[in-house]
Design a protein around this motif. Structure first.
Motif, PDB file in Angstrom:
ATOM      1  N   UNK A   4      49.948  41.420  30.585  1.00 47.63           N
ATOM      2  CA  UNK A   4      49.389  40.071  30.699  1.00 47.63           C
ATOM      3  C   UNK A   4      49.587  39.521  32.113  1.00 47.63           C
ATOM      4  N   UNK A   5      50.778  39.737  32.667  1.00 44.24           N
ATOM      5  CA  UNK A   5      51.037  39.275  34.028  1.00 44.24           C
ATOM      6  C   UNK A   5      50.130  39.919  35.054  1.00 44.24           C
ATOM      7  N   UNK A   6      49.755  41.180  34.812  1.00 38.71           N
ATOM      8  CA  UNK A   6      48.796  41.846  35.705  1.00 38.71           C
ATOM      9  C   UNK A   6      47.455  41.133  35.702  1.00 38.71           C
ATOM     10  N   UNK A   7      47.023  40.698  34.508  1.00 37.45           N
ATOM     11  CA  UNK A   7      45.758  39.983  34.418  1.00 37.45           C
ATOM     12  C   UNK A   7      45.794  38.697  35.221  1.00 37.45           C
ATOM     13  N   UNK A   8      46.906  37.971  35.143  1.00 36.72           N
ATOM     14  CA  UNK A   8      47.041  36.731  35.909  1.00 36.72           C
ATOM     15  C   UNK A   8      47.032  37.019  37.404  1.00 36.72           C
ATOM     16  N   UNK A   9      47.627  38.136  37.791  1.00 35.41           N
ATOM     17  CA  UNK A   9      47.712  38.468  39.216  1.00 35.41           C
ATOM     18  C   UNK A   9      46.373  38.926  39.777  1.00 35.41           C
ATOM     19  N   UNK A  10      45.618  39.701  39.015  1.00 32.40           N
ATOM     20  CA  UNK A  10      44.476  40.412  39.581  1.00 32.40           C
ATOM     21  C   UNK A  10      43.110  39.830  39.242  1.00 32.40           C
ATOM     22  N   UNK A  60      59.168  37.505  30.297  1.00 40.59           N
ATOM     23  CA  UNK A  60      58.704  38.670  31.040  1.00 40.59           C
ATOM     24  C   UNK A  60      57.517  38.420  31.936  1.00 40.59           C
ATOM     25  N   UNK A  61      56.751  37.344  31.688  1.00 41.56           N
ATOM     26  CA  UNK A  61      55.508  37.130  32.419  1.00 41.56           C
ATOM     27  C   UNK A  61      55.707  36.631  33.861  1.00 41.56           C
ATOM     28  N   UNK A  62      56.547  35.619  34.128  1.00 41.93           N
ATOM     29  CA  UNK A  62      56.562  35.002  35.462  1.00 41.93           C
ATOM     30  C   UNK A  62      56.791  35.930  36.645  1.00 41.93           C
ATOM     31  N   UNK A  63      57.691  36.925  36.585  1.00 29.82           N
ATOM     32  CA  UNK A  63      57.916  37.738  37.794  1.00 29.82           C
ATOM     33  C   UNK A  63      56.855  38.790  38.080  1.00 29.82           C
ATOM     34  N   UNK A  64      55.890  38.984  37.182  1.00 31.72           N
ATOM     35  CA  UNK A  64      54.939  40.080  37.355  1.00 31.72           C
ATOM     36  C   UNK A  64      54.006  39.828  38.542  1.00 31.72           C
ATOM     37  N   UNK A  65      53.350  38.677  38.572  1.00 33.38           N
ATOM     38  CA  UNK A  65      52.382  38.399  39.646  1.00 33.38           C
ATOM     39  C   UNK A  65      53.024  38.401  41.028  1.00 33.38           C
ATOM     40  N   UNK A  66      54.184  37.742  41.227  1.00 36.98           N
ATOM     41  CA  UNK A  66      54.774  37.816  42.567  1.00 36.98           C
ATOM     42  C   UNK A  66      55.222  39.212  42.967  1.00 36.98           C
ATOM     43  N   UNK A  67      55.683  40.004  41.997  1.00 35.38           N
ATOM     44  CA  UNK A  67      56.062  41.384  42.325  1.00 35.38           C
ATOM     45  C   UNK A  67      54.852  42.157  42.821  1.00 35.38           C
ATOM     46  N   UNK A  68      53.696  41.975  42.175  1.00 42.95           N
ATOM     47  CA  UNK A  68      52.475  42.659  42.601  1.00 42.95           C
ATOM     48  C   UNK A  68      52.034  42.164  43.972  1.00 42.95           C
ATOM     49  N   UNK A  69      52.052  40.842  44.184  1.00 42.68           N
ATOM     50  CA  UNK A  69      51.652  40.293  45.480  1.00 42.68           C
ATOM     51  C   UNK A  69      52.558  40.800  46.592  1.00 42.68           C
ATOM     52  N   UNK A  70      53.843  40.885  46.329  1.00 44.68           N
ATOM     53  CA  UNK A  70      54.775  41.392  47.336  1.00 44.68           C
ATOM     54  C   UNK A  70      54.563  42.875  47.606  1.00 44.68           C
ATOM     55  N   UNK A 117      60.420  40.940  42.163  1.00 44.17           N
ATOM     56  CA  UNK A 117      60.603  39.519  41.895  1.00 44.17           C
ATOM     57  C   UNK A 117      61.535  39.370  40.709  1.00 44.17           C
ATOM     58  N   UNK A 118      62.317  38.310  40.709  1.00 42.91           N
ATOM     59  CA  UNK A 118      63.210  38.014  39.593  1.00 42.91           C
ATOM     60  C   UNK A 118      63.056  36.562  39.199  1.00 42.91           C
ATOM     61  N   UNK A 142      52.412  49.777  43.857  1.00 41.54           N
ATOM     62  CA  UNK A 142      50.961  49.636  43.845  1.00 41.54           C
ATOM     63  C   UNK A 142      50.349  50.552  44.891  1.00 41.54           C
ATOM     64  N   UNK A 143      49.092  50.884  44.641  1.00 44.36           N
ATOM     65  CA  UNK A 143      48.285  51.613  45.614  1.00 44.36           C
ATOM     66  C   UNK A 143      47.049  50.767  45.900  1.00 44.36           C
ATOM     67  N   UNK A 144      46.736  50.592  47.170  1.00 43.93           N
ATOM     68  CA  UNK A 144      45.562  49.827  47.567  1.00 43.93           C
ATOM     69  C   UNK A 144      44.566  50.785  48.202  1.00 43.93           C
ATOM     70  N   UNK A 145      43.390  50.872  47.595  1.00 50.09           N
ATOM     71  CA  UNK A 145      42.372  51.790  48.074  1.00 50.09           C
ATOM     72  C   UNK A 145      41.676  51.288  49.329  1.00 50.09           C
ATOM     73  N   UNK A 146      40.850  52.110  49.933  1.00 49.89           N
ATOM     74  CA  UNK A 146      40.169  51.741  51.181  1.00 49.89           C
ATOM     75  C   UNK A 146      39.210  50.566  51.020  1.00 49.89           C
ATOM     76  N   UNK A 147      38.762  50.305  49.795  1.00 51.65           N
ATOM     77  CA  UNK A 147      37.874  49.165  49.560  1.00 51.65           C
ATOM     78  C   UNK A 147      38.623  47.941  49.020  1.00 51.65           C
ATOM     79  N   UNK A 148      39.946  48.010  49.043  1.00 48.72           N
ATOM     80  CA  UNK A 148      40.748  46.869  48.604  1.00 48.72           C
ATOM     81  C   UNK A 148      41.068  46.845  47.131  1.00 48.72           C
ATOM     82  N   UNK A 149      40.707  47.906  46.418  1.00 47.83           N
ATOM     83  CA  UNK A 149      41.018  47.954  45.001  1.00 47.83           C
ATOM     84  C   UNK A 149      42.504  48.239  44.809  1.00 47.83           C
TER      85      UNK A 149
END
Length: 773
Positions: free
Chosen positions: A684-690, A742-752, A631-632, A646-653
């Protein structure tokens, strides 16, 4: 007061960093140069043409009046007065190193004094908007350079030689031909007797002459005091005879006290008094919420006394506020036409003929700033003067609100600024300082410290707005968008100033909505009408967070619909490198800056996206359960992009294995701080995302501490964070912001990245357990 040293003989109970250096003190015991370089910029109405003053232009209603003080004592110690608040971003260091470089000072002999709140003397002191260096880098350089030239002139006069033969170097003035030299402290008094050189006669260093600026070789000037516990924050204030207070506030915004009984509270050992605090009669603004203050001889007694209070609350008009139900209200508003804030082409006609149509809605909840140090303030009233010690981002607003609430003149109020243990916008609203002032007044002027607990902070914050972002796009046969609709439904910060405010203000719309820099021929942006049910306030990056999340996720969805690579598609939607005039696309605010100096440059946005993608290894083969996202975003006149694995575990973590963040903020003054801010933004952006959200039931916040309002913890931080700095070497160009972009693009990058790993779209934050359902 020089940081870490006590220079005043009276009030020895006052923490050292809280008293500003006086000129008389600095001059005591011998000569010294004290230089006050003032650059006065008249206020302008929004829409006036830009007025340039040297290298600085501050248009569109900003009234920034830098008065930068440089003092050189007889022992050679240079003291720089910092007029902005340090909440961990290192502004004391960056301001000091800018002056020290132009002054040719020895960094080991540089100290920092913190300015108290006084706009007439120090200029605008609001530490917000990522603009401290953006606005003052030029004036700071001129202050240092002017002081250097005065020292050189004084030495040349003393030696009877031309100034062209004399130079300043590493805290000494030197004459090459005779090999003579003199220390700054020894020539300071003679320099102080000279007139300050005219601005146009001041010679700034060339970038190749810089010793500190742009080098990244300077540690925090107060790092030792911070790491050894000697630094003083708002919570650390101690005064002789001080009392301690906590406040029982209405659990629902807009609520009031119907009745209270303090009998049991007063029986708690140490409790002195219970004091009613009236809520504001009109909009919330920066005033206390009201309630009952319990004043005691120590904080523990005050807390136990508050527990023993018997209060009957009238929950008021927001008693039924339920954030889940309110989400439905926002969705309903976002699905209907709203106020058009930007229109290009004909969206309705283009969407009808599009080969494919895509629609999506995104939800971002309320957030709390949750600084590590909750709000705290101490106020004392003595001999007709009010003095406050507090961790504030807005010392001048604090001074003004205290004066108005107590009914005294602002010239009788002094606000001493401590270090801030984080701020993120919360400490720009001085309601907690007004509480302390009212408590001191009730106690006959005795010093009273009001402490907010973590529960107080999360339950009674100025919350980041909640929003629903509704987007629609029509794609042509190639899969590229030819029609774009974006409706942003969110309560506005304007609601704390006007209770009937129901539309986002120009500055909120200008945070990633109306200035969307896409090459789409038919575009319509709308802002539906909604009402606020809680106090809405500034939060790091503000409205850029929901706008960036929705837009960058939606572009990824369009890329998938078109069967395209997400990064390549994003670059194609941005279009070729070009310069965009912000006012021509509806952004009348442009972060308060002259659009001619700060246009939108899509080439710079493309470059940070490409840099972050290259850093993370975009396009490489990924194993099952892993994905890359990107994300930009453009905010605060700076371009940032984030690419994550990112890595997504079998339980969704979800585990963020690596984050690459690229930043182009123009010339960089203190690269070490830029890097630190970007690393912090990722976490901080990770906290908002997760994990982070504030929800409400019956008007009450449901999250009250870090067990329920979850910020990113050390075991959840990325295994690797790579910061890619893209500095501009031309220091004549304007600077962008750093603290917030630096904060705004973090959450969409993780979601993508989650979509790339699982094929599941994230349209609601935080992600939490959505993948395990």
């Amino acid at each position: 007061m020089i940081y870490g040293q006590k220079l005043v003989a009276d009030d020895t109970d006052v923490p050292p960093p809280l008293t500003n250096v006086s000129r008389r003190r600095l001059l005591g015991g011998g000569g010294a140069l004290v230089l006050a370089l003032a650059l006065r910029v008249p206020a302008q109405a929004q829409g006036d043409g830009p007025k340039k003053f040297g290298v600085d232009a501050m248009p569109h209603g900003w009234r920034d009046d830098p008065k930068v003080f440089v003092a050189i004592a007889p022992d050679g110690v240079v003291t720089v007065t910092c007029h902005r608040s340090d909440m961990g971003q290192g502004v004391r260091t960056s301001i000091a190193l800018t002056i020290a470089d132009e002054l040719d000072a020895d960094w080991s002999k540089v100290r920092v004094a913190q300015a108290y709140g006084d706009e007439e003397r120090f200029g605008n002191q609001d530490t917000d908007g990522s603009r401290s260096l953006r606005h003052f880098f030029g004036p700071l350089r001129h202050a240092g350079a002017a002081a250097r030239q005065m020292l050189v002139q004084a030495a040349a006069n003393q030696w009877g030689v031309p100034t062209s033969e004399v130079r300043a170097d590493e805290h000494k003035v030197r004459h090459g031909k005779s090999q003579r030299s003199i220390g700054y402290g020894d020539i300071a008094q003679a320099a102080a007797d000279l007139p300050v050189p005219a601005r146009e006669d001041v010679r700034l260093k060339a970038p190749q002459e810089f010793r500190y600026i742009g080098k990244g070789n300077i540690d925090l000037i107060d790092n030792r005091d911070i790491t050894t516990g000697k630094a003083w924050y708002g919570l650390d204030t101690r005064l002789e005879g001080m009392l301690y207070a906590v406040v029982a506030r209405p659990p629902v915004f807009g609520g009031t006290v119907k009745a209270y009984d303090a009998t049991e509270a007063l029986r708690v050992p140490g409790v002195v008094r219970a004091v009613p605090i009236e809520p504001p009669a009109g909009p919330a603004e920066f005033q206390p919420l009201g309630g009952i203050a319990v004043i005691a001889k120590n904080t523990w007694a005050a807390l136990k006394g508050r527990d023993a209070l018997k209060v009957t609350w009238d929950d008021g008009p927001n008693a039924s506020y339920d954030s889940d139900a309110y989400r439905s209200t926002l969705e309903e508003a976002a699905r209907k036409p709203g106020k058009v804030v930007r229109r290009e082409g004909d969206f309705d006609a283009a969407i009808k003929t599009a080969a494919k149509r895509v629609t999506a809605e995104y939800y971002v909840p309320h957030l709390a700033q949750a600084p590590m140090e909750p709000p705290a303030a101490t106020v004392r009233i003595r001999d007709g003067h009010v003095e406050a010690w507090t961790c504030t981002q807005a010392p001048q607003a604090t001074r003004d609100r205290i004066a108005k609430r107590l009914g005294v003149g602002a010239d009788t109020v002094r606000v001493n600024v401590t270090l801030l243990g984080g701020g993120f916008g919360r400490k720009s609203k001085p309601d907690y300082v007004v509480e302390a002032a009212l408590c001191s007044q009730a106690m006959g002027g005795a010093p009273v410290k009001v402490t907010w607990t973590r529960e107080d902070d999360l339950s009674h914050s100025y919350y980041h707005t909640v929003s629903v972002e509704h987007l629609e796009a029509g794609l042509d046969e190639r899969g590229m968008p030819v029609a774009w609709l974006h409706r942003s439904a969110a309560p506005t910060i304007g609601s704390i100033f006007a209770q009937d405010a129901r539309h986002e203000l120009p500055f909120e719309l200008g945070m990633g909505l109306v200035n969307t820099p896409f090459a789409i021929p038919n575009l319509r942006l709308e802002n539906p009408e909604v009402s606020a049910r809680v106090r809405i306030g500034w939060f790091r990056s503000v409205s850029n967070i929901p706008h960036a999340f929705a837009i960058q996720c939606f572009v990824s969805e369009l890329a998938n619909a078109a069967g395209r690579d997400a990064k390549d598609y994003l670059l194609d939607v941005i279009g070729p490198p070009r310069i965009i005039e912000p006012t021509e696309i509806g952004d009348v605010w442009n972060y308060g800056e002259d659009p001619a100096r700060y246009p939108i440059d899509t080439g710079r946005l493309r470059r940070v996206i490409e840099t972050a993608a290259k850093g993370v290894g975009w396009g490489r083969q990924m194993e099952k359960g892993r994905g890359l996202g990107i994300a930009g975003h453009y905010s605060f006149l700076t371009y940032t992009a984030v690419a994550v694995e990112v890595a997504v575990g079998p339980k969704g973590d979800i585990t963020v294995l690596r984050a690459d963040i690229a930043i182009d903020c123009g010339p960089q003054v203190n690269p070490e701080r830029v890097r630190a801010q970007m690393e912090g933004a990722v976490v901080m952006g990770m906290g908002l995302a997760l994990t982070a959200e504030i929800t409400f039931k019956d008007g009450r916040a449901q999250q009250t501490n870090f067990d329920t309002y979850e910020v990113t913890r050390i075991d959840g931080a990325p295994k690797e964070i790579h910061v890619h700095l893209l500095p501009d070497p031309d220091y004549a160009k304007p600077l962008g912001g750093v603290g917030e972009p630096g904060v705004p693009p973090v959450a969409p990058a993780i979601a993508n990245a989650v979509f790339a790993a699982t094929g599941r779209r994230i349209r609601r934050l935080p992600i939490r357990d959505q993948l395990s359902a």
